[in-house]
Design a protein around this motif. Structure first.
Motif, PDB file in Angstrom:
ATOM      1  N   LEU A  84     -29.746  38.202  17.254  1.00  0.00           N
ATOM      2  CA  LEU A  84     -29.983  39.613  17.553  1.00  0.00           C
ATOM      3  C   LEU A  84     -28.786  40.179  18.291  1.00  0.00           C
ATOM      4  O   LEU A  84     -28.234  39.521  19.171  1.00  0.00           O
ATOM      5  N   ARG A  85     -28.411  41.384  17.939  1.00  0.00           N
ATOM      6  CA  ARG A  85     -27.375  42.118  18.670  1.00  0.00           C
ATOM      7  C   ARG A  85     -28.061  43.367  19.208  1.00  0.00           C
ATOM      8  O   ARG A  85     -28.681  44.112  18.452  1.00  0.00           O
ATOM      9  N   MET A  86     -27.984  43.556  20.522  1.00  0.00           N
ATOM     10  CA  MET A  86     -28.642  44.703  21.144  1.00  0.00           C
ATOM     11  C   MET A  86     -27.696  45.421  22.084  1.00  0.00           C
ATOM     12  O   MET A  86     -26.989  44.775  22.850  1.00  0.00           O
ATOM     13  N   TYR A 116     -26.247  39.553  22.959  1.00  0.00           N
ATOM     14  CA  TYR A 116     -26.585  38.779  21.771  1.00  0.00           C
ATOM     15  C   TYR A 116     -27.655  37.767  22.167  1.00  0.00           C
ATOM     16  O   TYR A 116     -27.545  37.109  23.198  1.00  0.00           O
ATOM     17  N   VAL A 117     -28.670  37.661  21.339  1.00  0.00           N
ATOM     18  CA  VAL A 117     -29.730  36.681  21.538  1.00  0.00           C
ATOM     19  C   VAL A 117     -29.677  35.720  20.364  1.00  0.00           C
ATOM     20  O   VAL A 117     -29.657  36.142  19.205  1.00  0.00           O
ATOM     21  N   VAL A 118     -29.628  34.435  20.674  1.00  0.00           N
ATOM     22  CA  VAL A 118     -29.725  33.399  19.649  1.00  0.00           C
ATOM     23  C   VAL A 118     -31.045  32.681  19.894  1.00  0.00           C
ATOM     24  O   VAL A 118     -31.335  32.252  21.013  1.00  0.00           O
ATOM     25  N   GLY A 140     -30.012  48.049  17.821  1.00  0.00           N
ATOM     26  CA  GLY A 140     -29.869  46.622  17.605  1.00  0.00           C
ATOM     27  C   GLY A 140     -29.958  46.255  16.144  1.00  0.00           C
ATOM     28  O   GLY A 140     -30.271  47.089  15.294  1.00  0.00           O
ATOM     29  N   SER A 141     -29.664  44.999  15.882  1.00  0.00           N
ATOM     30  CA  SER A 141     -29.761  44.465  14.525  1.00  0.00           C
ATOM     31  C   SER A 141     -30.162  42.995  14.605  1.00  0.00           C
ATOM     32  O   SER A 141     -29.985  42.344  15.637  1.00  0.00           O
ATOM     33  N   MET A 142     -30.712  42.494  13.509  1.00  0.00           N
ATOM     34  CA  MET A 142     -31.145  41.103  13.451  1.00  0.00           C
ATOM     35  C   MET A 142     -30.606  40.468  12.181  1.00  0.00           C
ATOM     36  O   MET A 142     -30.650  41.072  11.113  1.00  0.00           O
TER      37      MET A 142
END
Length: 100
Positions: free
Chosen positions: A8-10, A53-55, A87-89
């Motif tokens: 995820l990019r937020m 960024y969430v991984v 954001g995007s996933m």
């Protein structure tokens, strides 16, 4: 081991980074107790202000999708939504992993 990864990019509202990090950590701690959860990581971007960024790694896509539909996930989203500007996933299967 097979790993299904979610990236995820937020972008969060200016000045809300510390509160976002606190609330993300609280949710990630609960997510980590799910049997199919392999791990969660939060990173702050260095190229753009207020970007995170969430991984999120899972044993398989079906287990992630099950979590994604759960009330626990909806609660986590509601907690983070006030911070989020956009954001995007992206999702992926890990093909090769080389570790030290």
């Amino acid at each position: 081991m097979t790993v299904f990864r979610v990236l995820l990019r937020m972008r969060v509202r200016p000045g809300s980074g510390p509160a976002f990090e606190r609330d993300w950590r609280a949710g990630a701690t609960r997510i980590a107790t799910r049997p199919a959860s392999v791990g969660q990581w939060l990173a702050r971007g260095t190229d753009e202000e207020e970007v995170y960024y969430v991984v999120s790694d899972w044993t398989d896509e079906a287990s992630f999708r099950e979590y994604e539909r759960s009330e626990a996930h909806q609660q986590h989203l509601r907690r983070l939504r006030p911070y989020r500007m956009d954001g995007s996933m992206s999702t992926m299967d890990i093909v090769v992993a080389v570790t030290a």
